[in-house]
Design an enzyme around this catalytic site. Structure first.
Site, PDB file in Angstrom:
ATOM      1  N   LYS A  48     -10.360  -0.912   8.250  1.00 26.54           N
ATOM      2  CA  LYS A  48     -11.660  -1.524   7.922  1.00 26.54           C
ATOM      3  C   LYS A  48     -11.458  -2.912   7.323  1.00 26.54           C
ATOM      4  O   LYS A  48     -12.131  -3.867   7.706  1.00 26.54           O
ATOM      5  CB  LYS A  48     -12.419  -0.660   6.912  1.00 26.54           C
ATOM      6  CG  LYS A  48     -13.633  -1.365   6.318  1.00 26.54           C
ATOM      7  CD  LYS A  48     -14.281  -0.577   5.214  1.00 26.54           C
ATOM      8  CE  LYS A  48     -13.752  -0.861   3.852  1.00 26.54           C
ATOM      9  NZ  LYS A  48     -14.378  -1.957   3.097  1.00 26.54           N
ATOM     10  N   ASN A  49     -10.518  -3.014   6.397  1.00 27.26           N
ATOM     11  CA  ASN A  49     -10.360  -4.288   5.687  1.00 27.26           C
ATOM     12  C   ASN A  49      -9.748  -5.380   6.561  1.00 27.26           C
ATOM     13  O   ASN A  49      -9.763  -6.548   6.190  1.00 27.26           O
ATOM     14  CB  ASN A  49      -9.549  -4.087   4.406  1.00 27.26           C
ATOM     15  CG  ASN A  49     -10.372  -3.393   3.330  1.00 27.26           C
ATOM     16  OD1 ASN A  49     -11.551  -3.131   3.530  1.00 27.26           O
ATOM     17  ND2 ASN A  49      -9.748  -3.093   2.203  1.00 27.26           N
TER      18      ASN A  49
ATOM     19  N   ARG B  25     -19.829  -6.003   0.667  1.00 23.75           N
ATOM     20  CA  ARG B  25     -19.128  -7.050  -0.071  1.00 23.75           C
ATOM     21  C   ARG B  25     -18.511  -8.079   0.899  1.00 23.75           C
ATOM     22  O   ARG B  25     -18.506  -9.278   0.652  1.00 23.75           O
ATOM     23  CB  ARG B  25     -18.042  -6.368  -0.905  1.00 23.75           C
ATOM     24  CG  ARG B  25     -17.000  -7.269  -1.480  1.00 23.75           C
ATOM     25  CD  ARG B  25     -17.481  -7.952  -2.713  1.00 23.75           C
ATOM     26  NE  ARG B  25     -16.502  -8.915  -3.194  1.00 23.75           N
ATOM     27  CZ  ARG B  25     -16.722  -9.774  -4.157  1.00 23.75           C
ATOM     28  NH1 ARG B  25     -17.880  -9.788  -4.768  1.00 23.75           N
ATOM     29  NH2 ARG B  25     -15.801 -10.607  -4.528  1.00 23.75           N
TER      30      ARG B  25
ATOM     31  N   ILE C  21      -7.108  -3.945 -11.199  1.00 22.56           N
ATOM     32  CA  ILE C  21      -7.828  -4.853 -10.284  1.00 22.56           C
ATOM     33  C   ILE C  21      -9.330  -4.893 -10.592  1.00 22.56           C
ATOM     34  O   ILE C  21      -9.924  -5.953 -10.680  1.00 22.56           O
ATOM     35  CB  ILE C  21      -7.607  -4.436  -8.801  1.00 22.56           C
ATOM     36  CG1 ILE C  21      -6.104  -4.325  -8.488  1.00 22.56           C
ATOM     37  CG2 ILE C  21      -8.306  -5.414  -7.853  1.00 22.56           C
ATOM     38  CD1 ILE C  21      -5.332  -5.613  -8.495  1.00 22.56           C
TER      39      ILE C  21
ATOM     40  N   ASP D 183      -7.404   0.697  -3.837  1.00 23.92           N
ATOM     41  CA  ASP D 183      -8.216   1.550  -2.958  1.00 23.92           C
ATOM     42  C   ASP D 183      -7.614   2.955  -2.779  1.00 23.92           C
ATOM     43  O   ASP D 183      -8.319   3.890  -2.401  1.00 23.92           O
ATOM     44  CB  ASP D 183      -8.370   0.900  -1.569  1.00 23.92           C
ATOM     45  CG  ASP D 183      -9.299  -0.307  -1.617  1.00 23.92           C
ATOM     46  OD1 ASP D 183      -9.847  -0.599  -2.695  1.00 23.92           O
ATOM     47  OD2 ASP D 183      -9.482  -0.949  -0.561  1.00 23.92           O
TER      48      ASP D 183
ATOM     49  N   ASP E  22     -16.194 -16.817  -7.729  1.00 20.73           N
ATOM     50  CA  ASP E  22     -15.877 -18.168  -8.199  1.00 20.73           C
ATOM     51  C   ASP E  22     -14.664 -18.770  -7.498  1.00 20.73           C
ATOM     52  O   ASP E  22     -14.640 -19.958  -7.183  1.00 20.73           O
ATOM     53  CB  ASP E  22     -15.660 -18.140  -9.732  1.00 20.73           C
ATOM     54  CG  ASP E  22     -14.611 -17.111 -10.156  1.00 20.73           C
ATOM     55  OD1 ASP E  22     -14.648 -15.985  -9.636  1.00 20.73           O
ATOM     56  OD2 ASP E  22     -13.752 -17.436 -10.986  1.00 20.73           O
ATOM     57  N   LEU E  23     -13.652 -17.939  -7.212  1.00 23.25           N
ATOM     58  CA  LEU E  23     -12.444 -18.476  -6.562  1.00 23.25           C
ATOM     59  C   LEU E  23     -12.757 -18.940  -5.138  1.00 23.25           C
ATOM     60  O   LEU E  23     -12.229 -19.950  -4.671  1.00 23.25           O
ATOM     61  CB  LEU E  23     -11.330 -17.419  -6.540  1.00 23.25           C
ATOM     62  CG  LEU E  23     -10.883 -16.883  -7.903  1.00 23.25           C
ATOM     63  CD1 LEU E  23      -9.866 -15.766  -7.756  1.00 23.25           C
ATOM     64  CD2 LEU E  23     -10.292 -18.027  -8.729  1.00 23.25           C
TER      65      LEU E  23
ATOM     66  N   CYS F  69     -19.626  -2.009  -2.996  1.00 24.93           N
ATOM     67  CA  CYS F  69     -19.487  -0.951  -3.991  1.00 24.93           C
ATOM     68  C   CYS F  69     -19.490  -1.548  -5.395  1.00 24.93           C
ATOM     69  O   CYS F  69     -18.936  -2.614  -5.641  1.00 24.93           O
ATOM     70  CB  CYS F  69     -18.183  -0.209  -3.772  1.00 24.93           C
ATOM     71  SG  CYS F  69     -18.255   0.925  -2.387  1.00 24.93           S
TER      72      CYS F  69
ATOM     73  N   ARG G 266     -18.796   4.006   5.044  1.00 24.64           N
ATOM     74  CA  ARG G 266     -18.522   2.569   5.129  1.00 24.64           C
ATOM     75  C   ARG G 266     -17.068   2.328   5.522  1.00 24.64           C
ATOM     76  O   ARG G 266     -16.735   1.255   6.011  1.00 24.64           O
ATOM     77  CB  ARG G 266     -18.793   1.914   3.764  1.00 24.64           C
ATOM     78  CG  ARG G 266     -20.241   2.073   3.357  1.00 24.64           C
ATOM     79  CD  ARG G 266     -20.517   1.451   2.049  1.00 24.64           C
ATOM     80  NE  ARG G 266     -19.939   0.116   2.079  1.00 24.64           N
ATOM     81  CZ  ARG G 266     -19.805  -0.663   1.035  1.00 24.64           C
ATOM     82  NH1 ARG G 266     -20.202  -0.241  -0.122  1.00 24.64           N
ATOM     83  NH2 ARG G 266     -19.285  -1.841   1.146  1.00 24.64           N
TER      84      ARG G 266
ATOM     85  N   ARG H  98     -17.948  -8.486  -9.613  1.00 22.73           N
ATOM     86  CA  ARG H  98     -17.118  -8.965  -8.502  1.00 22.73           C
ATOM     87  C   ARG H  98     -17.511 -10.414  -8.211  1.00 22.73           C
ATOM     88  O   ARG H  98     -18.218 -10.709  -7.259  1.00 22.73           O
ATOM     89  CB  ARG H  98     -17.292  -8.057  -7.274  1.00 22.73           C
ATOM     90  CG  ARG H  98     -16.767  -6.664  -7.540  1.00 22.73           C
ATOM     91  CD  ARG H  98     -16.882  -5.741  -6.366  1.00 22.73           C
ATOM     92  NE  ARG H  98     -15.852  -5.965  -5.365  1.00 22.73           N
ATOM     93  CZ  ARG H  98     -15.653  -5.158  -4.335  1.00 22.73           C
ATOM     94  NH1 ARG H  98     -16.403  -4.098  -4.173  1.00 22.73           N
ATOM     95  NH2 ARG H  98     -14.717  -5.420  -3.447  1.00 22.73           N
TER      96      ARG H  98
HETATM   97  C1  UD1 Z   1     -10.592  -6.536  -1.045  1.00 24.07           C
HETATM   98  C2  UD1 Z   1     -10.804  -5.247  -0.291  1.00 24.07           C
HETATM   99  C3  UD1 Z   1     -11.029  -4.105  -1.258  1.00 24.07           C
HETATM  100  C4  UD1 Z   1      -9.886  -4.028  -2.240  1.00 24.07           C
HETATM  101  C5  UD1 Z   1      -9.650  -5.377  -2.908  1.00 24.07           C
HETATM  102  C6  UD1 Z   1      -8.430  -5.409  -3.798  1.00 24.07           C
HETATM  103  C7  UD1 Z   1     -11.823  -5.915   1.792  1.00 24.07           C
HETATM  104  C8  UD1 Z   1     -13.026  -5.864   2.636  1.00 24.07           C
HETATM  105  N1  UD1 Z   1     -11.960  -5.371   0.574  1.00 24.07           N
HETATM  106  O1  UD1 Z   1     -11.779  -6.794  -1.784  1.00 24.07           O
HETATM  107  O2  UD1 Z   1     -11.117  -2.899  -0.509  1.00 24.07           O
HETATM  108  O3  UD1 Z   1     -10.189  -3.077  -3.225  1.00 24.07           O
HETATM  109  O4  UD1 Z   1      -9.476  -6.398  -1.910  1.00 24.07           O
HETATM  110  O5  UD1 Z   1      -7.292  -5.065  -3.069  1.00 24.07           O
HETATM  111  O6  UD1 Z   1     -10.778  -6.358   2.190  1.00 24.07           O
HETATM  112  N2  UD1 Z   1     -12.037 -11.979  -8.272  1.00 24.07           N
HETATM  113  C9  UD1 Z   1     -12.523 -12.975  -9.086  1.00 24.07           C
HETATM  114  N3  UD1 Z   1     -13.090 -14.080  -8.497  1.00 24.07           N
HETATM  115  C10 UD1 Z   1     -13.173 -14.218  -7.148  1.00 24.07           C
HETATM  116  C11 UD1 Z   1     -12.679 -13.175  -6.326  1.00 24.07           C
HETATM  117  C12 UD1 Z   1     -12.113 -12.062  -6.923  1.00 24.07           C
HETATM  118  O7  UD1 Z   1     -12.455 -12.894 -10.299  1.00 24.07           O
HETATM  119  O8  UD1 Z   1     -13.690 -15.242  -6.683  1.00 24.07           O
HETATM  120  C13 UD1 Z   1     -11.465 -10.751  -8.892  1.00 24.07           C
HETATM  121  C14 UD1 Z   1     -12.337  -9.517  -8.594  1.00 24.07           C
HETATM  122  O9  UD1 Z   1     -13.395  -9.424  -9.518  1.00 24.07           O
HETATM  123  C15 UD1 Z   1     -11.358  -8.393  -8.726  1.00 24.07           C
HETATM  124  C16 UD1 Z   1     -10.052  -9.009  -8.209  1.00 24.07           C
HETATM  125  O10 UD1 Z   1     -10.248 -10.432  -8.283  1.00 24.07           O
HETATM  126  O11 UD1 Z   1     -11.201  -8.046 -10.062  1.00 24.07           O
HETATM  127  C17 UD1 Z   1      -9.687  -8.595  -6.800  1.00 24.07           C
HETATM  128  O12 UD1 Z   1     -10.676  -9.017  -5.911  1.00 24.07           O
HETATM  129  P1  UD1 Z   1     -10.368  -9.403  -4.398  1.00 24.07           P
HETATM  130  O13 UD1 Z   1      -8.890  -9.366  -4.136  1.00 24.07           O
HETATM  131  O14 UD1 Z   1     -11.095 -10.644  -4.103  1.00 24.07           O
HETATM  132  O15 UD1 Z   1     -11.031  -8.194  -3.649  1.00 24.07           O
HETATM  133  P2  UD1 Z   1     -12.043  -8.227  -2.431  1.00 24.07           P
HETATM  134  O16 UD1 Z   1     -11.624  -9.280  -1.464  1.00 24.07           O
HETATM  135  O17 UD1 Z   1     -13.423  -8.210  -2.945  1.00 24.07           O
END
Ligand code: UD1
Length: 418
Positions: A23-24, A93, A329, A307, A125-126, A117, A399, A122
Site C-alpha cells: 500500500k505504501n 493521509r 515515530i 506500522d 511542515d517538512l 489515521c 485501507r 501529523r
Molecule cells: C508513512 C507511512 C506510514 C508510516 C510512516 C512512518 C505511507 C502512506 N504511510 O507515513 O504508514 O507509519 O511513514 O514509517 O507511506 N513529521 C513532521 N513533519 C512533517 C512530516 C512528518 O513532524 O512534515 C513527523 C510525523 O508527525 C511523524 C514522523 O515525522 O511523527 C514520521 O512521519 P512520516 O515519516 O512523514 O510518515 P508518513 O509519510 O505520514
C-alpha cells in the site's frame, strides 16, 4: 461500509499465503503517474480503499484510471486541474503526496490538509519547507495550502531534520522535473522510497542514492509512461508472521523480500520461532508458546517499523515473559492496547512505552479498532483468543489489507466478515 470481523479463535494456521502489493508504495506511485506522459501500468496493485481514493483523485485531476485485475492502468495526458477538493483530501493521509506531483506538473497546486489515521499530530511542515526551498511560494489560508511555481521549480539542497517518508516522496516528485540538481540529506530510506525512484527512473528520471541517506535528483524535461510491478507489502508480511507466532503455527508466506524484513525476523527468532527464507518465500514455524520478545523501539527504516508494532504487540500478549515496546515515530500509536486488554492481555502504557506481560490465554470479546494497523493487531490477537471475538472498525483495516478475512481463512483461521 461499516463492517465487523467475527473471529473464532484457537485454530492452528497452516499452508501458504501470498503477500499483497505494498500500500505504501502504491499510493506515491499513483501520485507519480500525474507526472508521466502516456500510459502507465502498475502491476500487483492491492485492491484497497486508499488505492480507490487515489484513483478518484487522479480522475478528478483529469487522468484516466482503471483497474484490470491486479493491475491499474493510468493515462495522465489529460491532466487539467491543479486543485484537490477537501472531500478527496480527507480520505487518507497519503493524499499529501499529490502536492509535489501536481505542483511539478501544473506549476500550481491547491489542496486542503490531508486526513488519515489519528496517530497523534501529523504535521506537514517538512513537506512545505522543502517545497519553498525548491522555489515554490506556499501560502496556508483557511485550511487550504496553495503552492505556486509559475516560473518552475529549481533544484536545491534540502536537509531534512527527520527522515519523513512523505516529505521525501514529495521532494522527489517536485524535484524530478525541476531545473537543476536537488540533494536531499537525511532522506527516508524505506523500501517504498526506492520503489518510487525505480519507477521514476524507468520513466526517464535521474535519481541516485534511493535507499541511502542522501538522494540526488537531476531534473529532467519530461517523463514517459512505464510498466512497473509494486513491491510486496512488508507490513502485511509482518502481520502474517505475528499471526503464525501467536497461534503456534507453521505457515509459508509467499512473495516476500527478505531484506525488507531485516528488523522483524530477529524479533520472532529471539522469541522462539524458526524462520527460513528461500527464493521470495518464508517459512515461519512457531513454538507452542512464544518466549518474551527483545526490547522493540520503532524507528525509521531500516529500524523496526511503527506500522508493524500493533500486530507484533498482539503476538507478545501471549508470550512467556515480559516484552517492552517504545514508540518513537507517532505520539498516539498504542490505541490497540485497549482492545488487547479487553481480550485479556496485561499491558501497561505510559506515554510512548508499553509493557506487555505475557498471559497464558486470551478470551474472545467485542472490540473496536481505531486505526489501520491497530485493527490488524486486534485480529491477530483474536486468532489466538479462546471463543468468539467481534472486531468493529474494519473500514480502517480495509485501507491497507486486501481481503484479509479470505487470506486468513485460506490458512485455516475462522474469520467471517459481517
Ligand atoms: C508513512 C507511512 C506510514 C508510516 C510512516 C512512518 C505511507 C502512506 N504511510 O507515513 O504508514 O507509519 O511513514 O514509517 O507511506 N513529521 C513532521 N513533519 C512533517 C512530516 C512528518 O513532524 O512534515 C513527523 C510525523 O508527525 C511523524 C514522523 O515525522 O511523527 C514520521 O512521519 P512520516 O515519516 O512523514 O510518515 P508518513 O509519510 O505520514
Amino acid at each position: 461500509m461499516v463492517s465487523r470481523f467475527v473471529v473464532c479463535g484457537g485454530n492452528k494456521l497452516s499452508g501458504s499465503a501470498e503477500v499483497q502489493g505494498s500500500k505504501n508504495s502504491a499510493l506515491p506511485l499513483l501520485a507519480a503517474t500525474v507526472l508521466l506522459n502516456g500510459e502507465s501500468v502498475l502491476y500487483n496493485c492491492p485492491d484497497l480503499s486508499d488505492v480507490d481514493a487515489s484513483m478518484r483523485i487522479l480522475r478528478y485531476l483529469g487522468c484516466e484510471a482503471k483497474r484490470e485485475g491486479s493491475a491499474l492502468v493510468i493515462k495522465s495526458s489529460g491532466v487539467c486541474r491543479d486543485d484537490i477538493p477537501d472531500c478527496l483530501m480527507r480520505e487518507m493521509r497519503s493524499s499529501i503526496v499529490f502536492l509535489g506531483a501536481v505542483l511539478s506538473r501544473c506549476g500550481r497546486a491547491a489542496m486542503t490538509f490531508p486526513g488519515g489515521c489519528e496517530l497523534g499530530p501529523r504535521p506537514i511542515d517538512l513537506h512545505l519547507k522543502a517545497l519553498r526551498t525548491l522555489g515554490a511560494e506556499v501560502v496556508e489560508r483557511h485550511g487550504v495550502i496553495e503552492c505556486n511555481a509559475r516560473n518552475g521549480l529549481r533544484g536545491a539542497k534540502i536537509a531534512l531534520s527527520f527522515p519523513s517518508v512523505g516529505a521525501t516522496e514529495n521532494i522527489i516528485l517536485a524535484a524530478v522535473t525541476a531545473d537543476g540538481t536537488t540533494t536531499v540529506t537525511n532522506a527516508a530510506r524505506e523500501p517504498e522510497i526506492t520503489d518510487l525512484c525505480e519507477f521514476l527512473n524507468s520513466a526517464g528520471a535521474r535519481i541516485y542514492g534511493a535507499g541511502e541517506g542522501v538522494i540526488v535528483i537531476d531534473g529532467v524535461e519530461s517523463l514517459s509512461g512505464v510498466n512497473h510491478t509494486i513491491i510486496p507489502d512488508r507490513i502485511v508480511a509482518a502481520t502474517l508472521m505475528s499471526a503464525a507466532a501467536v497461534t503456534g503455527s507453521d505457515i509459508e508466506i509467499e512473495g516476500i523480500i527478505q531484506a525488507h524484513l531485516g528488523s522483524i525476523i530477529p524479533i520472532f527468532e529471539e522469541s522462539g520461532c524458526d524462520i527460513k527464507c528461500e527464493c521470495g518465500s518464508m517459512r515461519v514455524k512457531a513454538p507452542e508458546r512464544l518466549g518474551a520478545m527483545p526490547y522493540i523501539r520503532t524507528m525509521p527504516y531500516p529500524g523496526f517499523p511503527t506500522d508493524a508494532q500493533p500486530p507484533v504487540m498482539a503476538a507478545a500478549a501471549l508470550c512467556d515473559g515480559t516484552s517492552v515496546f517504545a514508540e518513537s515515530i507517532f505520539e498516539n500509536r498504542f490505541k490497540h492496547a485497549d482492545g488487547l486488554i479487553r481480550l485479556g492481555a496485561d499491558i501497561k502504557v505510559e506515554n510512548k512505552v508499553a509493557v506487555v506481560k505475557g498471559v497464558k490465554s486470551l478470551y474472545g470479546a467485542r472490540i473496536e479498532a481505531q486505526d489501520l494497523r491497530g485493527a490488524a493487531g486486534l485480529i491477530v490477537a483474536a486468532l489466538a483468543a479462546e471463543g468468539k471475538s467481534e472486531i468493529g472498525g474494519i473500514e480502517y483495516l480495509e485501507r491497507g489489507y486486501e481481503n484479509f478475512e479470505i487470506l486468513l481463512s485460506s490458512l485455516g483461521a475462522e474469520v467471517l466478515k459481517v
